[in-house]
Design an enzyme around this catalytic site. Structure first.
Site, mmCIF file in Angstrom:
data_model
loop_
_atom_site.group_PDB
_atom_site.id
_atom_site.type_symbol
_atom_site.label_atom_id
_atom_site.label_comp_id
_atom_site.label_asym_id
_atom_site.label_seq_id
_atom_site.Cartn_x
_atom_site.Cartn_y
_atom_site.Cartn_z
ATOM 1 N N ARG A 54 55.931 36.591 47.026
ATOM 2 C CA ARG A 54 55.290 38.125 47.243
ATOM 3 C C ARG A 54 54.673 37.814 48.114
ATOM 4 N NH1 ARG A 54 51.194 34.626 46.303
ATOM 5 N NH2 ARG A 54 49.942 36.271 46.826
ATOM 6 N N GLY A 55 53.315 37.677 48.438
ATOM 7 C CA GLY A 55 52.531 37.463 49.894
ATOM 8 C C GLY A 55 52.872 38.108 51.360
ATOM 9 N N ALA A 56 51.630 38.986 51.782
ATOM 10 C CA ALA A 56 52.560 39.894 53.044
ATOM 11 C C ALA A 56 54.028 38.665 54.269
ATOM 12 C CB ALA A 56 51.310 40.243 54.155
ATOM 13 N N GLN A 202 47.275 36.367 40.074
ATOM 14 C CA GLN A 202 48.053 35.966 41.659
ATOM 15 C C GLN A 202 46.162 34.453 41.090
ATOM 16 O OE1 GLN A 202 47.747 39.226 41.892
ATOM 17 N NE2 GLN A 202 49.772 39.476 43.021
ATOM 18 N N ASP A 243 47.161 42.680 53.749
ATOM 19 C CA ASP A 243 48.870 43.625 53.828
ATOM 20 C C ASP A 243 48.737 43.972 54.959
ATOM 21 O OD1 ASP A 243 49.661 41.751 51.099
ATOM 22 O OD2 ASP A 243 47.696 42.867 50.472
ATOM 23 N N ASN A 253 44.444 45.029 50.734
ATOM 24 C CA ASN A 253 44.783 43.671 50.438
ATOM 25 C C ASN A 253 44.717 44.128 49.074
ATOM 26 O OD1 ASN A 253 44.680 40.950 50.914
ATOM 27 N ND2 ASN A 253 42.633 40.972 49.541
ATOM 28 N N LYS A 254 44.901 42.889 48.249
ATOM 29 C CA LYS A 254 44.746 43.385 46.936
ATOM 30 C C LYS A 254 44.387 43.764 45.488
ATOM 31 C CE LYS A 254 48.083 41.771 44.960
ATOM 32 N NZ LYS A 254 48.992 43.164 44.519
#
Ligand code: MRU
Length: 365
Positions: A54-56, A202, A243, A253-254
């Site tokens: 995960r993560g852009a 996360q 993101d 973003n998150k």
């Protein structure tokens, strides 16, 4: 970055069989460090969708390797559509798949071995660029941390971050955490406030683990604590990842990032967003209206997993049996709350003018 003294990237091809993609399984961190092998486009699809990766930036690099594996399976356009359909918010995913398709545009004229080698090199280049861009983001962000440190007379620079935009979210170094690592390695005293980042945590499971591995001083805090710390002068700056960032500087973003940005502005704390160029979406302007926000399974809100006192990993339910829940994965922070964007090309204002100053080739879009 290093894990127990050994260097790892988050994704690579198996040394003895380059048709196998290896990843660090982020679902078992922080309690166990596990490498997984992906051999098919379906394996890649599941790894992205179920958040083994995960993560852009890492989603983009994984999708690029997915397109490489697709050259062994046949239908490139079908694989591209399957991969793009996994997660909607991070621009890096579609960007990486489209870059791979562009590199393979002449594939019909190639024999299978040429096609596979072209794809392997292209995926490798996307991964290498991601790592290099993140390294450069660290150097630009370091200047900001240095300037704050110069005013603190040797006291640590307190940096708050949300979610995980460290090396686990990219191929190496990370975005929000790259300046932190650069400052720490340069001997500047830094301390990180790590938002736990409900519902998938996360921050608690990944950012805290990364910082611990590198030896960076940090404290885990509940998501709701940041505003209080900012009001009391305990945060010198906020750095988050992103993101998707529009050409006007609105940043997805998150979920929860927006609230931190509002609190930061209210308390006069600078709020920076760090991102590589693959996270910009130059086709969009109004982030609130245009950025697609992923809604994930309500189970992520209703349950939580962790290590029990006896050392077993268990999942428990947090709410009454019949409680419904909603789970938006991201929010959009409007550009007016952002003090600056840190990309591999430098630091700019979160505005169309500022962004196009760094990316003049996008002026025509
Ligand atoms: O849902 P995730 O974990 O893939 O979310 C993406 C993120 O890691 C964060 O939003 C991050 O801060 C920006 S991407 C590195």
């Amino acid at each position: 970055m290093n894990v127990n003294g050994q260097h790892y990237r988050t994704i690579w091809l198996k040394e003895t069989d380059n048709k196998v993609v290896r990843i660090i399984n982020q679902l078992t961190l922080p309690h166990s460090f596990e490498i997984r092998e992906l051999r098919t486009v379906e394996d890649i699809r599941r790894a992205i969708k179920d958040m083994y990766v995960r993560g852009a930036g890492l989603i983009g690099a994984t999708a690029a390797y997915g397109m490489y594996l697709a050259t062994f399976e046949g239908d490139l356009l079908r694989s591209a559509a399957i991969l793009k359909d996994t997660r909607p918010t991070a621009s890096n995913l579609a960007w990486a798949v489209d870059s791979m398709l562009a590199k393979l545009a002449g594939a019909a004229a190639m024999n299978p071995a040429q096609k596979q080698e072209t794809a392997r090199l292209a995926a490798q280049a996307i991964a290498d660029d991601d790592a290099d861009y993140c390294r450069r983001i660290g150097l630009h962000g370091l200047d900001i941390i240095k300037a704050i440190a110069a005013k603190k007379g040797g006291e640590p620079v307190n940096i708050l971050t949300h979610c995980n935009a460290g090396w686990l979210a990219f191929v190496d170094y990370g975005t929000a955490l790259s300046p932190v690592y650069a400052a720490f390695d340069a001997g500047i005293p830094v301390h990180v406030w790590v938002d736990e980042t409900r519902p998938r945590n996360q921050g608690a499971s990944l950012t805290a683990w990364e910082l611990g591995q590198h030896g960076v001083p940090h404290d885990l805090i509940p998501d709701n604590a940041g505003g209080h710390l900012m009001q009391h002068g305990m945060v010198d700056m906020v750095i988050t990842g992103a993101d998707r960032v529009t050409r006007a500087g609105d940043a997805a973003n998150k979920i929860g990032t927006y609230l931190k940005a509002v609190a930061a502005k209210e308390s006069g704390v600078p709020f920076y967003v760090a991102l590589p160029s693959s996270t910009f979406d130059f086709t969009m302007r109004d982030g609130l209206a245009e950025i697609p926000i992923e809604e994930r399974d309500a189970a992520e809100v209703r349950y939580i997993s962790g290590k029990t006192l006896s050392g077993a990993i268990e999942t428990v339910q947090l709410c009454p049996d019949s409680t419904p829940a909603r789970n938006w994965g991201f929010d959009v922070t409007p550009a007016r709350y952002i003090s600056g964007l840190i990309s591999e090309r430098g630091i700019c204002a979160a505005s169309e003018q500022g962004i196009l100053g760094l990316y003049p080739e996008q002026s025509h879009v």
